[in-house]
Scaffold this active site. Sequence first.
Site, PDB file in Angstrom:
ATOM      1  N   ARG A 151      48.650  65.810  30.151  1.00 57.91           N
ATOM      2  CA  ARG A 151      49.639  66.707  30.756  1.00 57.91           C
ATOM      3  C   ARG A 151      50.313  67.597  29.707  1.00 57.91           C
ATOM      4  NH1 ARG A 151      46.775  64.851  33.528  1.00 57.91           N
ATOM      5  NH2 ARG A 151      47.055  63.634  35.419  1.00 57.91           N
ATOM      6  N   SER A 193      54.390  64.113  40.610  1.00 58.97           N
ATOM      7  CA  SER A 193      54.719  63.042  39.658  1.00 58.97           C
ATOM      8  C   SER A 193      55.831  63.498  38.717  1.00 58.97           C
ATOM      9  CB  SER A 193      53.486  62.668  38.845  1.00 58.97           C
ATOM     10  OG  SER A 193      52.452  62.210  39.676  1.00 58.97           O
ATOM     11  N   GLU A 225      57.161  64.146  33.189  1.00 61.25           N
ATOM     12  CA  GLU A 225      56.074  65.098  33.263  1.00 61.25           C
ATOM     13  C   GLU A 225      56.628  66.467  33.661  1.00 61.25           C
ATOM     14  OE1 GLU A 225      52.221  65.726  36.168  1.00 61.25           O
ATOM     15  OE2 GLU A 225      52.568  63.723  35.355  1.00 61.25           O
TER      16      GLU A 225
END
Length: 340
Positions: A164, A240, A336
Amino acid sequence: MHIQANYSLLPHNTFKVQAKTLYYVEINKQSDILTLRTDLTLGSLPWRIIGDGSNLLFTQDFEGVTIRCTFNKIKIVKEDDETVWISVGAGVKWHDLVSYTVENGWWGLENLALIPGTVGAAPVQNIGAYGSEARDSITRVQTLHIYSGQPREFRNAECDFGYRTSIFKQEYLNKLLVHRVTFRLKKLGHGKPNLVYDPLKNALNDYRKEELTPKHIFDTVVRIRRERLPDPSQLGNAGSFFKNPVVDADYLEKLQADYPDIPSHKTLEGNFKIPAAWLIEQCNWKGHSRGPCAVSGKHALVIVNLGHAKGKDIEELAHLVQEDVNHKFGIHLEPEVMIL
């Protein structure tokens, strides 16, 4: 090119929180940056790049210029009997691109269906789901420097893709505007399904592997995501909120002594990734609210806006979740989502 002052960013974040930017500009080409830089007011302010805001949490107004790339062309730049290379404008909706590739029978992006956001954000975040990541198909990323307008192209190996993250989210954050991304995809009959993610593999058990097409994978991923995740168009969220933490073998062994059922997945580096959702559930946060926001009852990794939450409300809830997980497991959950 459109310039708007005192602009609400409410339409540009999937958390559906209110925040304003002093100026908002949609950029389509290199000359737009050069024109903006000649303006004494705009050129003297800080600039910030956004896409569709599907991975952002605005916690305050921005006293600067928010820029967004709207270049939305898709073209085939090269192909042979087995492979096709497509160049895609950063302003194209990600799910629209995935749908387009699936309709053409091309393998490569089908596992990433229904992820909100734009193509320009895909390499920045190195988006991923169901055993696939954007970096698996990206060959080149073409950017524009937001101070000079100077174009620069990055090959895949130069992007420093990680879990990510990428060079665009680190070293070049708010310095390079992604303008176009080139993907290498396999044609029908020459690619194969990525079924490393067990729930996806299990959902397709009725098919022989050789029978599967990108459309089968695409439809199944869409169904699973709709079942497991809250729809941001109905309930504000950014998917998320936290990354899945990674621990070494020694620490995993210590955790297993107290929590024998703790799930984990071995990484290529020999460490172990633990599902953040499981950790959050063990702290009894799943489905629990705090004021105008909550940890989703559908998936513990998702924080949702129940209606009128401010960015600070969501940030505070995230901190409480982090504190409880750290206290119980000695693990820090890293967001994230980018908190601005």
